[in-house]
Design a protein around this motif. Structure first.
Motif, PDB file in Angstrom:
ATOM      1  N   LEU A   7      49.146  42.236  -0.768  1.00  0.00           N
ATOM      2  CA  LEU A   7      48.646  40.900  -0.456  1.00  0.00           C
ATOM      3  C   LEU A   7      47.533  40.509  -1.415  1.00  0.00           C
ATOM      4  CD1 LEU A   7      48.498  41.355   3.435  1.00  0.00           C
ATOM      5  CD2 LEU A   7      50.348  40.374   2.067  1.00  0.00           C
ATOM      6  N   SER A   8      47.599  39.283  -1.913  1.00  0.00           N
ATOM      7  CA  SER A   8      46.603  38.833  -2.881  1.00  0.00           C
ATOM      8  C   SER A   8      46.081  37.447  -2.509  1.00  0.00           C
ATOM      9  CB  SER A   8      47.262  38.810  -4.269  1.00  0.00           C
ATOM     10  OG  SER A   8      46.695  37.818  -5.069  1.00  0.00           O
ATOM     11  N   LYS A   9      44.774  37.341  -2.444  1.00  0.00           N
ATOM     12  CA  LYS A   9      44.168  36.049  -2.054  1.00  0.00           C
ATOM     13  C   LYS A   9      44.012  35.131  -3.265  1.00  0.00           C
ATOM     14  CE  LYS A   9      39.514  34.835  -1.117  1.00  0.00           C
ATOM     15  NZ  LYS A   9      38.251  35.024  -0.417  1.00  0.00           N
ATOM     16  N   GLY A  10      44.300  33.867  -3.063  1.00  0.00           N
ATOM     17  CA  GLY A  10      44.078  32.859  -4.110  1.00  0.00           C
ATOM     18  C   GLY A  10      43.355  31.658  -3.530  1.00  0.00           C
ATOM     19  N   VAL A  11      42.404  31.135  -4.281  1.00  0.00           N
ATOM     20  CA  VAL A  11      41.536  30.069  -3.788  1.00  0.00           C
ATOM     21  C   VAL A  11      41.620  28.838  -4.688  1.00  0.00           C
ATOM     22  CG1 VAL A  11      39.073  29.505  -3.639  1.00  0.00           C
ATOM     23  CG2 VAL A  11      39.909  31.618  -2.645  1.00  0.00           C
ATOM     24  N   HIS A  12      41.567  27.663  -4.082  1.00  0.00           N
ATOM     25  CA  HIS A  12      41.434  26.407  -4.844  1.00  0.00           C
ATOM     26  C   HIS A  12      40.285  25.595  -4.270  1.00  0.00           C
ATOM     27  CE1 HIS A  12      45.788  27.227  -5.527  1.00  0.00           C
ATOM     28  NE2 HIS A  12      45.577  26.650  -6.689  1.00  0.00           N
ATOM     29  N   LEU A  13      39.661  24.789  -5.128  1.00  0.00           N
ATOM     30  CA  LEU A  13      38.665  23.818  -4.682  1.00  0.00           C
ATOM     31  C   LEU A  13      39.155  22.426  -5.052  1.00  0.00           C
ATOM     32  CD1 LEU A  13      35.373  25.464  -6.096  1.00  0.00           C
ATOM     33  CD2 LEU A  13      36.449  25.857  -3.852  1.00  0.00           C
ATOM     34  N   VAL A  14      38.913  21.467  -4.153  1.00  0.00           N
ATOM     35  CA  VAL A  14      39.227  20.075  -4.471  1.00  0.00           C
ATOM     36  C   VAL A  14      37.908  19.363  -4.754  1.00  0.00           C
ATOM     37  CG1 VAL A  14      40.323  17.950  -3.663  1.00  0.00           C
ATOM     38  CG2 VAL A  14      41.223  20.176  -2.921  1.00  0.00           C
ATOM     39  N   VAL A  15      37.863  18.661  -5.888  1.00  0.00           N
ATOM     40  CA  VAL A  15      36.633  17.973  -6.316  1.00  0.00           C
ATOM     41  C   VAL A  15      36.986  16.528  -6.674  1.00  0.00           C
ATOM     42  CG1 VAL A  15      35.529  20.101  -7.182  1.00  0.00           C
ATOM     43  CG2 VAL A  15      36.963  18.746  -8.718  1.00  0.00           C
ATOM     44  N   PRO A  16      35.997  15.648  -6.832  1.00  0.00           N
ATOM     45  CA  PRO A  16      36.321  14.281  -7.265  1.00  0.00           C
ATOM     46  C   PRO A  16      37.117  14.323  -8.570  1.00  0.00           C
ATOM     47  CG  PRO A  16      34.037  14.435  -6.624  1.00  0.00           C
ATOM     48  CD  PRO A  16      34.565  15.832  -6.619  1.00  0.00           C
ATOM     49  N   ARG A  17      37.865  13.275  -8.805  1.00  0.00           N
ATOM     50  CA  ARG A  17      38.762  13.285  -9.975  1.00  0.00           C
ATOM     51  C   ARG A  17      37.965  13.489 -11.263  1.00  0.00           C
ATOM     52  NH1 ARG A  17      44.507  10.954 -10.283  1.00  0.00           N
ATOM     53  NH2 ARG A  17      45.048  12.024 -12.191  1.00  0.00           N
ATOM     54  N   ILE A  18      38.334  14.523 -12.017  1.00  0.00           N
ATOM     55  CA  ILE A  18      37.649  14.713 -13.300  1.00  0.00           C
ATOM     56  C   ILE A  18      38.586  14.442 -14.472  1.00  0.00           C
ATOM     57  CG2 ILE A  18      35.811  16.273 -12.526  1.00  0.00           C
ATOM     58  CD1 ILE A  18      37.453  18.643 -13.344  1.00  0.00           C
TER      59      ILE A  18
END
Ligand SMILES: Cc1cc2nc3c(=O)[nH]c(=O)nc-3n(C[C@H](O)[C@H](O)[C@H](O)COP(=O)(O)OP(=O)(O)OC[C@H]3O[C@@H](n4cnc5c(N)ncnc54)[C@H](O)[C@@H]3O)c2cc1C
Length: 535
Positions: free
Chosen positions: A255-266
């Protein structure tokens, strides 16, 4: 994919589930369970699908939204995997016009990139060929031209860039999963969210199959149902569901964890920027609605911790640092800019009976899926894979059923969405019949009959869009975007709540729409997006 038929109410589905007799019970409503149910139902099997949370509520809502051939697997020389994923990508792009959108990728080569411009250019050409040459040809840019193409990548140490094409899910992964659930329902399957498999018993002779105990996790009520075959599509929880089915414990997944962040449009352009992080792993800057998503990471997760994974302060700091270091932003992004976050667990297939894998082996584990059919016990298990490969998984599940004595037709058009000409027709009707109006803030709302709104409505709803249009006509206020830039109207949210097995506000905002990832809860509340929708 058939759309436009009315979805039964959840209560009706629960009734059909209790004491039901099915050919196949699919456990898990992520992408793999959803495609299995859709393909089996299209082929005439009596199918039940149960999901302990909401559909796509685990791994399948945490992806990078990419439908792609896996260019990064060229690094590990997995050419067959890339060939097969590119084929799957091409089929999805052709079958889901608008929803699976061909997208330009700019692969940026800075000082830390493990390859230079010429190797990257050769890799992109190979990738294009493995993709059957259906995308525009890749291009290779020197540093100056790369910075002209995408000014954000103009940072010291830039060595150049390569441009190639893949695709992405414009309305997000979870909505895509819902589309397959809807397709299964429209072909007569019973699919229920918030229903968990809690126990299962195999009949002594085996010929009658399985008697499964299910729990409605909203009420605690238990139901029983029977099925000749159980498909274990529990993603990272395959071992746990396997244990309920009496399977001997085996280490089949890492099992492998993956993360994303959502930010204002760049990013101004509709493209993905691909870079290498400090660990030389590829990471992406991806459009998400009118925001930008950045990710991902790769960190080992212990079995048993699947439900506890979350974005940590370290994850956040790592991803923000990667972007700040590699893009010429007006100002560095900080955690205060994070609009939403996602953390998911990749189930990766271990080959053979291997128990533990070393850290290095684990990072290079294949992302290929595997379908195991245990005909003696009446269980099919789906291990690992990519969302991109979903159509292949659905077809393999249909193919394997004959080994259990179940004849399921293989239907060529079991997955598809209505074509784009329908959007033009819808737009014409909207223009002719929905009066233009100014909304209470004085914002001129030309868009309720306009291109973006109608295109998005058609993309998400197919023929159901005409029901939304009827509401727009009767009540033009319901046609206004719920929040500027979201292309979602109140009338569409109403249809989703009524017809898409929405149980909680999170189902609606996080999984049927992108609103929960592109707008804060406070913004949604202030816009009145929640009020009145849930009775
Ligand atoms: C960070 C990240 C990024 C990714 N990006 C991409 C990408 O861009 N493109 C791509 O193609 N792939 C991507 N993937 C891979 C992709 O997400 C997975 O291959 C896919 O989502 C796995 O789907 P699944 O249906 O097997 O599992 P899941 O989505 O986890 O579904 C399993 C379901 O089973 C349910 N369940 C478990 N136990 C029970 C029970 N007892 N009763 C009922 N239900 C039960 C769970 O609640 C869960 O919803 C990514 C993965 C991660 C983690």
């Amino acid at each position: 994919m058939l759309m436009g038929d009315r979805t039964p109410m959840r209560s009706e589905l629960l009734e059909r589930l209790g004491n039901g007799r099915f050919d196949v019970l699919v456990v898990g409503g992520g992408i793999n369970g959803a495609v299995s149910a859709a393909a089996l139902a299209a082929g005439g099997a009596a199918v039940a699908l149960v999901e302990r949370g909401d559909f796509a509520g685990l791994t399948s809502q945490e992806t990078s939204n990419l439908v792609w051939g896996g260019v990064k697997y060229l690094q590990s020389r997995e050419l067959r995997l890339v060939w097969s994923l590119c084929g799957a990508r091409n089929r999805l792009v052709a079958a889901f016009p608008g929803r699976v959108r061909p997208t330009r990728f700019l692969g940026v080569l800075d000082g830390g990139a493990p390859v230079g411009r010429h190797v990257a250019g050769a890799g992109a050409a190979l990738y294009w060929a493995l993709g059957r040459g259906v995308t525009p040809r890749p291009r290779s840019y020197g540093p100056r031209r790369a910075a002209e193409v995408e000014p954000l990548v103009a940072v010291p140490g830039l060595r150049g860039a390569v441009e190639y094409w893949d695709a992405r899910l414009v309305d997000g992964d979870a909505r895509f999963v819902w589309d397959f659930v809807a397709s299964a329902l429209s072909n007569g399957a019973v699919a229920a969210n918030y229903v968990a498999l809690v126990a299962a018993e195999r009949s002594r002779t085996g010929s009658a199959g399985w008697r499964a105990r299910l729990r409605d996790v909203r009420t605690g009520e238990e139901l029983e149902t029977t099925a000749r075959v159980v498909v274990n599509a529990a993603g990272p929880l395959v071992p746990e569901v396997g244990a309920l089915l009496g399977e001997p414990a085996r280490h089949r997944l890492a099992l492998s964890k993956g993360v994303h962040l959502v930010v204002p449009r760049i990013l101004a352009a509709d493209r993905v920027v691909a870079m290498f992080d400090d660990d030389s792993r590829p990471f992406f800057v991806i459009p998400l609605g009118d925001r930008t998503m950045i990710g991902t990471t790769d960190a080992r997760v212990a079995p048993g911790d699947v439900d506890a994974v979350a974005v940590t302060a370290d994850d956040r700091a790592f991803l923000l640092a990667q972007v700040n270091r590699r893009l010429a932003l007006e100002r560095p992004l900080t955690s205060a800019d994070v609009v939403a976050e996602r953390a998911g667990v990749r189930p990766l297939v271990l080959t053979g009976e291997a128990g533990e894998t070393s850290e290095t082996d684990w990072l290079t584990l294949s992302r290929r899926h595997r379908v195991d059919a245990d005909t003696r016990r009446g269980v099919v298990t789906i291990l690992g894979g990519k969302l991109t490969d979903c159509v292949n998984v659905g077809e393999e599940i249909v193919g394997v059923m004959s080994a259990f004595g179940l004849e399921v037709r293989s239907v060529s058009l079991w997955y598809r969405s209505p074509g784009l000409p329908g959007a033009a027709e819808l737009r014409r009707l909207a223009r002719e019949s929905v009066p233009a109006r100014a909304d209470p803030d004085g914002r001129r709302d030309d868009d309720h009959g306009g291109a973006a709104m109608v295109e998005a409505l058609w993309r998400r709803q197919g023929r159901k869009a005409h029901r939304v249009l009827a509401t727009w006509r009767a009540d033009p206020a319901s046609a206004v975007e719920i929040l500027p830039g979201t292309a979602v109207s109140r009338a569409e949210l109403d249809v989703m709540v009524r017809e898409e097995l929405v149980v909680t506000p999170e189902d609606l905002f996080r999984r049927r729409t992108l609103l929960g990832q592109t707008r804060s809860a406070a913004e949604l509340e202030a816009a009145g997006a929640v009020a009145g929708l849930f009775g």
